[in-house]
Scaffold this motif. Structure first.
Motif, PDB file in Angstrom:
ATOM      1  N   GLY A  29       4.549   4.466 -17.063  1.00  0.00           N
ATOM      2  CA  GLY A  29       3.996   4.910 -18.459  1.00  0.00           C
ATOM      3  C   GLY A  29       2.637   4.921 -18.762  1.00  0.00           C
ATOM      4  N   PRO A  30       2.403   5.532 -20.036  1.00  0.00           N
ATOM      5  CA  PRO A  30       1.127   5.789 -20.388  1.00  0.00           C
ATOM      6  C   PRO A  30       0.351   4.386 -20.618  1.00  0.00           C
ATOM      7  CG  PRO A  30       2.407   6.987 -21.793  1.00  0.00           C
ATOM      8  CD  PRO A  30       3.227   6.089 -20.670  1.00  0.00           C
ATOM      9  N   LEU A  31      -1.091   4.102 -20.660  1.00  0.00           N
ATOM     10  CA  LEU A  31      -1.881   3.070 -21.086  1.00  0.00           C
ATOM     11  C   LEU A  31      -2.165   3.277 -22.403  1.00  0.00           C
ATOM     12  CD1 LEU A  31      -3.770   2.737 -17.478  1.00  0.00           C
ATOM     13  CD2 LEU A  31      -2.156   0.760 -18.583  1.00  0.00           C
ATOM     14  N   PRO A  32      -2.835   2.274 -23.105  1.00  0.00           N
ATOM     15  CA  PRO A  32      -3.393   2.601 -24.295  1.00  0.00           C
ATOM     16  C   PRO A  32      -4.634   3.121 -24.178  1.00  0.00           C
ATOM     17  CG  PRO A  32      -2.680   0.153 -24.163  1.00  0.00           C
ATOM     18  CD  PRO A  32      -2.496   0.853 -22.709  1.00  0.00           C
ATOM     19  N   ALA A  33      -5.396   3.794 -25.274  1.00  0.00           N
ATOM     20  CA  ALA A  33      -6.556   4.517 -25.070  1.00  0.00           C
ATOM     21  C   ALA A  33      -7.611   3.673 -24.549  1.00  0.00           C
ATOM     22  CB  ALA A  33      -6.851   5.115 -26.509  1.00  0.00           C
ATOM     23  N   GLY A  34      -8.699   4.214 -23.927  1.00  0.00           N
ATOM     24  CA  GLY A  34      -9.836   3.377 -23.386  1.00  0.00           C
ATOM     25  C   GLY A  34      -9.859   3.659 -21.799  1.00  0.00           C
ATOM     26  N   GLU A  35     -10.561   2.531 -21.269  1.00  0.00           N
ATOM     27  CA  GLU A  35     -10.863   2.548 -19.881  1.00  0.00           C
ATOM     28  C   GLU A  35      -9.912   1.688 -19.381  1.00  0.00           C
ATOM     29  OE1 GLU A  35     -15.181   4.536 -19.079  1.00  0.00           O
ATOM     30  OE2 GLU A  35     -15.021   2.576 -18.778  1.00  0.00           O
ATOM     31  N   TRP A  36      -9.215   1.577 -18.214  1.00  0.00           N
ATOM     32  CA  TRP A  36      -8.425   0.726 -17.461  1.00  0.00           C
ATOM     33  C   TRP A  36      -8.895   0.707 -16.094  1.00  0.00           C
ATOM     34  CZ3 TRP A  36      -4.804  -2.665 -19.820  1.00  0.00           C
ATOM     35  CH2 TRP A  36      -4.860  -2.474 -21.482  1.00  0.00           C
ATOM     36  N   TRP A  37      -8.877  -0.404 -15.369  1.00  0.00           N
ATOM     37  CA  TRP A  37      -8.744  -0.434 -13.616  1.00  0.00           C
ATOM     38  C   TRP A  37      -7.290  -0.490 -13.467  1.00  0.00           C
ATOM     39  CZ3 TRP A  37     -12.379   1.118 -10.909  1.00  0.00           C
ATOM     40  CH2 TRP A  37     -13.873   1.036 -11.446  1.00  0.00           C
ATOM     41  N   ARG A  92      -3.655  17.542   5.986  1.00  0.00           N
ATOM     42  CA  ARG A  92      -2.832  17.424   6.959  1.00  0.00           C
ATOM     43  C   ARG A  92      -1.287  17.547   6.832  1.00  0.00           C
ATOM     44  NH1 ARG A  92      -5.921  12.380   7.051  1.00  0.00           N
ATOM     45  NH2 ARG A  92      -7.587  12.671   7.994  1.00  0.00           N
ATOM     46  N   MET A  93      -0.760  17.160   5.477  1.00  0.00           N
ATOM     47  CA  MET A  93       0.497  17.163   5.107  1.00  0.00           C
ATOM     48  C   MET A  93       0.458  18.311   3.806  1.00  0.00           C
ATOM     49  SD  MET A  93       2.165  13.509   5.214  1.00  0.00           S
ATOM     50  CE  MET A  93       3.830  14.259   4.564  1.00  0.00           C
ATOM     51  N   ASP A  94       1.446  18.799   3.398  1.00  0.00           N
ATOM     52  CA  ASP A  94       1.260  20.068   2.468  1.00  0.00           C
ATOM     53  C   ASP A  94       1.873  19.713   0.996  1.00  0.00           C
ATOM     54  OD1 ASP A  94       0.420  22.002   4.474  1.00  0.00           O
ATOM     55  OD2 ASP A  94       2.399  21.243   5.390  1.00  0.00           O
ATOM     56  N   LEU A  95       2.622  18.896   0.989  1.00  0.00           N
ATOM     57  CA  LEU A  95       3.184  18.126  -0.338  1.00  0.00           C
ATOM     58  C   LEU A  95       3.849  16.753  -0.332  1.00  0.00           C
ATOM     59  CD1 LEU A  95       6.366  18.534  -1.340  1.00  0.00           C
ATOM     60  CD2 LEU A  95       5.673  20.801  -0.675  1.00  0.00           C
ATOM     61  N   PHE A  96       3.783  16.045  -1.428  1.00  0.00           N
ATOM     62  CA  PHE A  96       4.365  14.781  -1.652  1.00  0.00           C
ATOM     63  C   PHE A  96       5.142  14.878  -3.013  1.00  0.00           C
ATOM     64  CE2 PHE A  96       4.368  10.579  -3.578  1.00  0.00           C
ATOM     65  CZ  PHE A  96       4.928  10.050  -2.697  1.00  0.00           C
ATOM     66  N   TRP A  97       6.251  14.406  -3.073  1.00  0.00           N
ATOM     67  CA  TRP A  97       6.805  14.153  -4.361  1.00  0.00           C
ATOM     68  C   TRP A  97       7.384  12.874  -4.473  1.00  0.00           C
ATOM     69  CZ3 TRP A  97       9.300  16.084  -0.232  1.00  0.00           C
ATOM     70  CH2 TRP A  97      10.864  15.525  -0.161  1.00  0.00           C
ATOM     71  N   GLN A  98       7.545  12.230  -5.692  1.00  0.00           N
ATOM     72  CA  GLN A  98       8.168  11.245  -5.989  1.00  0.00           C
ATOM     73  C   GLN A  98       8.870  10.963  -7.385  1.00  0.00           C
ATOM     74  OE1 GLN A  98       6.075   7.156  -6.416  1.00  0.00           O
ATOM     75  NE2 GLN A  98       6.665   6.887  -4.028  1.00  0.00           N
ATOM     76  N   TYR A  99      10.143  10.324  -7.148  1.00  0.00           N
ATOM     77  CA  TYR A  99      10.553  10.040  -8.605  1.00  0.00           C
ATOM     78  C   TYR A  99      10.295   8.685  -9.011  1.00  0.00           C
ATOM     79  CZ  TYR A  99      13.189  14.281  -7.244  1.00  0.00           C
ATOM     80  OH  TYR A  99      13.432  15.548  -7.088  1.00  0.00           O
ATOM     81  N   SER A 100       9.347   8.769  -9.852  1.00  0.00           N
ATOM     82  CA  SER A 100       8.769   7.342 -10.215  1.00  0.00           C
ATOM     83  C   SER A 100       7.515   7.485 -11.209  1.00  0.00           C
ATOM     84  CB  SER A 100       8.290   6.491  -8.949  1.00  0.00           C
ATOM     85  OG  SER A 100       7.244   5.539  -9.393  1.00  0.00           O
ATOM     86  N   ASP A 101       7.319   6.487 -12.025  1.00  0.00           N
ATOM     87  CA  ASP A 101       6.169   6.427 -13.061  1.00  0.00           C
ATOM     88  C   ASP A 101       5.068   5.573 -12.686  1.00  0.00           C
ATOM     89  OD1 ASP A 101       7.574   4.446 -13.891  1.00  0.00           O
ATOM     90  OD2 ASP A 101       7.486   5.187 -16.022  1.00  0.00           O
ATOM     91  N   ALA A 150       3.359   9.698 -18.400  1.00  0.00           N
ATOM     92  CA  ALA A 150       4.381   9.543 -19.056  1.00  0.00           C
ATOM     93  C   ALA A 150       5.497  10.349 -18.283  1.00  0.00           C
ATOM     94  CB  ALA A 150       4.300   9.959 -20.404  1.00  0.00           C
ATOM     95  N   SER A 151       5.186  11.025 -17.414  1.00  0.00           N
ATOM     96  CA  SER A 151       6.063  11.884 -16.589  1.00  0.00           C
ATOM     97  C   SER A 151       6.936  11.143 -15.798  1.00  0.00           C
ATOM     98  CB  SER A 151       5.285  12.791 -15.442  1.00  0.00           C
ATOM     99  OG  SER A 151       4.374  13.790 -16.466  1.00  0.00           O
ATOM    100  N   ARG A 152       8.333  11.696 -15.795  1.00  0.00           N
ATOM    101  CA  ARG A 152       9.267  10.865 -15.102  1.00  0.00           C
ATOM    102  C   ARG A 152       9.192  10.941 -13.619  1.00  0.00           C
ATOM    103  NH1 ARG A 152      15.555  12.777 -15.212  1.00  0.00           N
ATOM    104  NH2 ARG A 152      15.177  15.041 -14.650  1.00  0.00           N
ATOM    105  N   ASP A 153       8.669  12.069 -13.076  1.00  0.00           N
ATOM    106  CA  ASP A 153       8.473  12.267 -11.677  1.00  0.00           C
ATOM    107  C   ASP A 153       7.145  13.072 -11.366  1.00  0.00           C
ATOM    108  OD1 ASP A 153       9.013  15.099 -12.333  1.00  0.00           O
ATOM    109  OD2 ASP A 153      11.073  14.598 -12.196  1.00  0.00           O
ATOM    110  N   PHE A 154       6.872  13.405 -10.084  1.00  0.00           N
ATOM    111  CA  PHE A 154       5.600  13.485  -9.758  1.00  0.00           C
ATOM    112  C   PHE A 154       5.538  14.708  -8.375  1.00  0.00           C
ATOM    113  CE2 PHE A 154       1.912  12.697  -6.776  1.00  0.00           C
ATOM    114  CZ  PHE A 154       0.910  12.662  -7.541  1.00  0.00           C
ATOM    115  N   LEU A 155       4.634  15.567  -8.481  1.00  0.00           N
ATOM    116  CA  LEU A 155       4.458  16.416  -7.362  1.00  0.00           C
ATOM    117  C   LEU A 155       3.087  16.787  -7.267  1.00  0.00           C
ATOM    118  CD1 LEU A 155       5.601  18.511  -5.008  1.00  0.00           C
ATOM    119  CD2 LEU A 155       5.726  20.375  -7.208  1.00  0.00           C
ATOM    120  N   ALA A 156       2.498  16.486  -5.922  1.00  0.00           N
ATOM    121  CA  ALA A 156       1.282  17.007  -5.584  1.00  0.00           C
ATOM    122  C   ALA A 156       1.197  17.764  -4.232  1.00  0.00           C
ATOM    123  CB  ALA A 156       0.431  15.740  -5.239  1.00  0.00           C
TER     124      ALA A 156
END
Length: 264
Positions: A74-82, A202-211, A241-247
Motif C-alpha cells: 500500500g501507499p506510504l505517507p507523503a515525503g521520503e522513505w527508505w 534477458r527476460m521480457d516481462l514479469f507480473w505479480q499479484y501483490s502490493d 496502491a495497485s493490487r497487482d503489477f506488470l513490468a
C-alpha cells in the motif's frame, strides 16, 4: 548532477557492505530442518543486514523515514522513505541457494527515485536514478526488443508466505494463460531477481499479484529506467496502491495486458 545522483555512490556503498556481511553468513550446505529453524535463520540474516543498512541509509539521507515492515504493501505517507529488503530472497539464502540480494530504494511521495540492488555472490550491482537510466556495474541496461509473446520469456512468483486463496487462484490462472501465450514461463522468488532480468533484456516481462512494496519498488524503477513499461495487469499506471503489477518490454506489454486482463 541531481541530488539523487549525488547520493547514489553512498547508498551503493552501504548496500554492498550489507551484502558483504550476508556473504560471510552464506553456507551452500545450509539445510534448516523445520519451520522454527527456517524462521530463526531468516531473522538472523535480516538483523545482520539491517544493522548496516539502517545506520548507513539514515545517515546518508537525514530526514528520510524508514519503512519498517518489508512485507507491507500500500501507499506510504507523503515525503521520503527508505524501502529496503535486507535479504531479498532470504528463503534462498537460508537453504544454500544463490538467488538472493540486498535492495534499498528511496521513495519520494510514493514514487521510487533511486535504487540499488546488490547480488553479493555474483558481484553485480544494479542501480537506477529517476531520469538517469538503469545500470549493471556501470553498464547501461535496456529492455528486450521483442514485439510479441510468441518468443517471450516471462516470469511471476509468490510475493510472501501465507497469501490467501484468492491470490493463489489468480496466480494459477494467470500462469496457465501466460504459458499458453508465451514461449517459456518461470515461477520463482524473489521478485527483484526476475525484474532485473527484465531490465537487462534477458527476460521480457514479469507480473505479480501483490502490493508488497519492498519486492516491487526497486525493480519498477530499474525496468522503467531501462525503457520498459510498468503498469498493473490491466495496463493502468502502477502505484503502491495497485493490487497487482506488470513490468514488461514495450513491444510485449500490450499482448501481456491482453492475456492478464482476463484474470478477474
Amino acid at each position: 548532477m541531481s541530488v539523487d545522483s549525488t547520493l547514489l555512490p553512498e547508498v551503493r556503498a552501504v548496500v554492498q557492505a550489507a551484502g558483504a556481511r550476508l556473504r560471510e553468513r552464506f553456507t551452500p550446505g545450509s539445510r534448516p530442518g523445520d519451520l522454527d529453524a527456517v524462521l530463526a535463520a531468516l531473522q538472523a540474516n535480516d538483523e545482520a543486514s539491517l544493522q548496516v543498512l539502517r545506520k548507513g541509509l539514515l545517515a546518508a539521507r537525514p530526514g528520510a523515514r524508514w519503512a519498517e515492515d518489508e512485507l507491507a504493501g500500500g501507499p506510504l505517507p507523503a515525503g521520503e522513505w527508505w524501502v529496503t529488503d535486507p535479504v531479498e530472497g532470504n528463503i534462498n539464502h537460508v537453504h544454500g541457494m544463490t538467488d538472493w540480494s540486498v535492495t534499498a530504494t528511496l521513495v519520494r511521495d510514493n514514487e521510487p527515485v533511486l535504487t540499488v540492488v546488490h547480488l553479493p555472490l555474483a558481484g553485480d550491482t544494479y542501480t537506477a536514478v529517476r531520469g538517469g537510466g538503469a545500470f549493471r556495474n556501470g553498464t547501461r541496461l535496456s529492455t528486450s526488443a521483442k514485439t510479441g509473446l510468441e518468443a517471450a520469456f516471462v516470469g511471476t512468483g509468490q510475493a510472501k508466505p501465507g497469501e490467501g486463496a484468492e491470490t493463489f487462484r489468480r496466480i494459477g490462472q494467470s500462469v496457465t494463460a501466460m504459458l499458453d501465450a508465451a514461449l517459456v514461463g518461470k515461477m520463482s522468488v524473489p521478485a527483484t531477481l526476475l525484474l532485473i532480468q527484465v531490465a537487462a533484456g534477458r527476460m521480457d516481462l514479469f507480473w505479480q499479484y501483490s502490493d508488497v512494496r519492498s519486492g516491487l519498488m526497486a525493480g519498477a524503477l530499474l525496468v522503467a529506467e531501462a525503457g520498459g513499461v510498468v503498469t498493473d495487469t490491466r495496463g493502468e499506471p502502477w502505484t503502491p496502491a495497485s493490487r497487482d503489477f506488470l513490468a514488461a518490454a514495450p513491444g510485449v506489454h500490450p499482448a501481456a495486458v491482453d492475456v492478464l486482463s482476463t484474470i478477474a
